[in-house]
Each structure stands twice: as structure tokens, then as C-alpha cells.
Design a protein around this motif. Sequence first.
Motif, PDB file in Angstrom:
ATOM      1  N   ASN A  15      31.417  37.656  40.156  1.00  0.00           N
ATOM      2  CA  ASN A  15      32.026  38.831  40.794  1.00  0.00           C
ATOM      3  C   ASN A  15      33.118  39.453  39.917  1.00  0.00           C
ATOM      4  OD1 ASN A  15      30.404  38.645  43.080  1.00  0.00           O
ATOM      5  ND2 ASN A  15      31.843  37.276  44.103  1.00  0.00           N
ATOM      6  N   LEU A  16      32.942  39.421  38.619  1.00  0.00           N
ATOM      7  CA  LEU A  16      33.947  39.975  37.718  1.00  0.00           C
ATOM      8  C   LEU A  16      34.035  41.499  37.824  1.00  0.00           C
ATOM      9  CD1 LEU A  16      33.378  37.720  34.582  1.00  0.00           C
ATOM     10  CD2 LEU A  16      35.132  37.518  36.346  1.00  0.00           C
ATOM     11  N   GLN A  17      32.984  42.148  38.351  1.00  0.00           N
ATOM     12  CA  GLN A  17      33.018  43.595  38.513  1.00  0.00           C
ATOM     13  C   GLN A  17      34.013  44.003  39.595  1.00  0.00           C
ATOM     14  OE1 GLN A  17      30.625  41.718  39.849  1.00  0.00           O
ATOM     15  NE2 GLN A  17      30.252  42.495  41.912  1.00  0.00           N
ATOM     16  N   LEU A  18      34.464  43.063  40.426  1.00  0.00           N
ATOM     17  CA  LEU A  18      35.438  43.371  41.472  1.00  0.00           C
ATOM     18  C   LEU A  18      36.862  43.486  40.925  1.00  0.00           C
ATOM     19  CD1 LEU A  18      34.146  41.014  44.306  1.00  0.00           C
ATOM     20  CD2 LEU A  18      33.714  43.462  44.033  1.00  0.00           C
ATOM     21  N   LEU A  19      37.082  43.046  39.685  1.00  0.00           N
ATOM     22  CA  LEU A  19      38.401  43.136  39.065  1.00  0.00           C
ATOM     23  C   LEU A  19      38.693  44.585  38.705  1.00  0.00           C
ATOM     24  CD1 LEU A  19      38.230  40.027  36.703  1.00  0.00           C
ATOM     25  CD2 LEU A  19      39.492  40.217  38.850  1.00  0.00           C
ATOM     26  N   ARG A  20      39.921  45.044  38.985  1.00  0.00           N
ATOM     27  CA  ARG A  20      40.317  46.415  38.693  1.00  0.00           C
ATOM     28  C   ARG A  20      40.967  46.499  37.318  1.00  0.00           C
ATOM     29  NH1 ARG A  20      40.192  50.337  43.032  1.00  0.00           N
ATOM     30  NH2 ARG A  20      39.060  49.192  44.611  1.00  0.00           N
ATOM     31  N   PRO A  21      40.425  47.352  36.437  1.00  0.00           N
ATOM     32  CA  PRO A  21      41.051  47.538  35.127  1.00  0.00           C
ATOM     33  C   PRO A  21      42.410  48.208  35.280  1.00  0.00           C
ATOM     34  CG  PRO A  21      38.854  48.528  35.216  1.00  0.00           C
ATOM     35  CD  PRO A  21      39.202  48.086  36.599  1.00  0.00           C
ATOM     36  N   PRO A  22      43.310  48.074  34.353  1.00  0.00           N
ATOM     37  CA  PRO A  22      43.164  47.276  33.132  1.00  0.00           C
ATOM     38  C   PRO A  22      43.374  45.787  33.416  1.00  0.00           C
ATOM     39  CG  PRO A  22      45.330  48.284  33.174  1.00  0.00           C
ATOM     40  CD  PRO A  22      44.598  48.771  34.396  1.00  0.00           C
ATOM     41  N   LEU A  23      42.644  44.996  32.664  1.00  0.00           N
ATOM     42  CA  LEU A  23      42.742  43.545  32.789  1.00  0.00           C
ATOM     43  C   LEU A  23      43.662  42.996  31.705  1.00  0.00           C
ATOM     44  CD1 LEU A  23      38.960  42.705  33.272  1.00  0.00           C
ATOM     45  CD2 LEU A  23      40.692  43.024  35.045  1.00  0.00           C
ATOM     46  N   THR A  24      44.356  41.922  32.032  1.00  0.00           N
ATOM     47  CA  THR A  24      45.218  41.248  31.060  1.00  0.00           C
ATOM     48  C   THR A  24      44.851  39.778  31.034  1.00  0.00           C
ATOM     49  OG1 THR A  24      47.033  42.766  31.540  1.00  0.00           O
ATOM     50  CG2 THR A  24      47.599  40.716  30.427  1.00  0.00           C
ATOM     51  N   LEU A  25      44.697  39.275  29.834  1.00  0.00           N
ATOM     52  CA  LEU A  25      44.422  37.856  29.641  1.00  0.00           C
ATOM     53  C   LEU A  25      45.662  37.234  29.003  1.00  0.00           C
ATOM     54  CD1 LEU A  25      42.331  35.484  29.543  1.00  0.00           C
ATOM     55  CD2 LEU A  25      41.851  36.206  27.218  1.00  0.00           C
ATOM     56  N   ALA A  26      46.158  36.161  29.592  1.00  0.00           N
ATOM     57  CA  ALA A  26      47.320  35.472  29.037  1.00  0.00           C
ATOM     58  C   ALA A  26      46.973  34.012  28.833  1.00  0.00           C
ATOM     59  CB  ALA A  26      48.516  35.602  29.966  1.00  0.00           C
ATOM     60  N   LEU A  27      47.335  33.521  27.654  1.00  0.00           N
ATOM     61  CA  LEU A  27      47.182  32.099  27.362  1.00  0.00           C
ATOM     62  C   LEU A  27      48.595  31.534  27.289  1.00  0.00           C
ATOM     63  CD1 LEU A  27      44.850  33.584  25.217  1.00  0.00           C
ATOM     64  CD2 LEU A  27      44.135  31.248  25.559  1.00  0.00           C
ATOM     65  N   GLY A  28      48.865  30.481  28.035  1.00  0.00           N
ATOM     66  CA  GLY A  28      50.216  29.953  28.084  1.00  0.00           C
ATOM     67  C   GLY A  28      50.294  28.484  27.764  1.00  0.00           C
ATOM     68  N   PHE A  29      51.382  28.133  27.058  1.00  0.00           N
ATOM     69  CA  PHE A  29      51.682  26.740  26.731  1.00  0.00           C
ATOM     70  C   PHE A  29      53.195  26.603  26.648  1.00  0.00           C
ATOM     71  CE2 PHE A  29      52.693  23.522  23.498  1.00  0.00           C
ATOM     72  CZ  PHE A  29      52.108  22.421  24.084  1.00  0.00           C
ATOM     73  N   GLY A  30      53.804  25.951  27.621  1.00  0.00           N
ATOM     74  CA  GLY A  30      55.265  25.822  27.614  1.00  0.00           C
ATOM     75  C   GLY A  30      55.913  27.192  27.648  1.00  0.00           C
ATOM     76  N   ASP A  31      56.766  27.473  26.672  1.00  0.00           N
ATOM     77  CA  ASP A  31      57.455  28.760  26.598  1.00  0.00           C
ATOM     78  C   ASP A  31      56.662  29.808  25.837  1.00  0.00           C
ATOM     79  OD1 ASP A  31      59.558  27.682  27.952  1.00  0.00           O
ATOM     80  OD2 ASP A  31      60.714  27.200  26.157  1.00  0.00           O
ATOM     81  N   VAL A  32      55.520  29.424  25.284  1.00  0.00           N
ATOM     82  CA  VAL A  32      54.721  30.347  24.470  1.00  0.00           C
ATOM     83  C   VAL A  32      53.673  31.014  25.350  1.00  0.00           C
ATOM     84  CG1 VAL A  32      53.141  30.531  22.516  1.00  0.00           C
ATOM     85  CG2 VAL A  32      55.052  28.925  22.424  1.00  0.00           C
TER      86      VAL A  32
END
Length: 147
Positions: A15-32
Motif C-alpha cells: 500500500n505504498l501508493q497511499l503515502l502522500r508525497p513528498p516522502l522523506t527517508l531517514a536513516l538513524g544511528f545514535g546522534d547521526v
Amino acid sequence: GSTAGGIELTLTGYNLQLLRPPLTLALGFGDVEIVVHELSVVSNDLITAMLPPAPSLTARARMDIFLTDSLGRTAHKFAAFTYLPGWLPYATTAALLALFCVGALLLVPLYVAAAVERSSAAESSLLRDGEPSQKGREYSSDGIDGP
């Protein structure tokens, strides 16, 4: 993925078509946190993104992934991606450690020799200035100085 970036990351779901653009992808590790703004929804179950460089990561890191749409809805997967720093941070650490060891092996003997020399010079200065030497001084068994 490499900290040099340029790695294509593929996310699968439904159901990824249900996501409203713009999309943001974040990769997190500790403070980074590494944020990717350019994502492509390839199909209802596939999103691709090109990862940017991450020079602040200097050790292997298992990162959490967060996908957020414009409505603030977030999908996450913990420890889903591993960044590898490559050989450069480890080589730098090894070179600095080797430099420290060589410096210690060269400088410690010089420091000890200088300290011994200073101590000898101070002792001979005391003897020249008329200070009594501890050598030849006698002590009686009752703790009172002898003749």
C-alpha cells in the motif's frame, strides 16, 4: 552500504501508493541522522532511494530506517541497514597508534636519561655547596647520631 554514498536502497512494503508525497527517508544511528529527500515510488510495493555520503560514520553502524510522508505518517524498521566505513578510518587509527608507539619508544629513554642527568647534577651541586653527604654517616642502634 558504503559511507561514500551512491548506494541505491530498495524498500519493499505494501500500500505504498497511499503515502502522500513528498516522502522523506531517514536513516538513524545514535546522534547521526542521514536524510534522503529524493525517493521514487516504483510500484505499490517498491520504493527506491539513492543514499548520500555519510562521512561522519567512522565505524560499522546498524541503522534504523524511517519513511515519512507529508501527513507525518511514519513507517520504521529498526536496525534494518548497515553502513560500512571502509578501510580508511581503521587505517588512520592504526597509523596514529603506530606513530604514538614509535614516539614513546624513542622519547621515554631520552626522558629517563635526562632525569638521571638532572638528578646527578643536583646531587653533585649539593656536595659542592658544603652540604653533608649521607655516605659515611653513622647511626647508633638507639636512633641517635653517632660520633
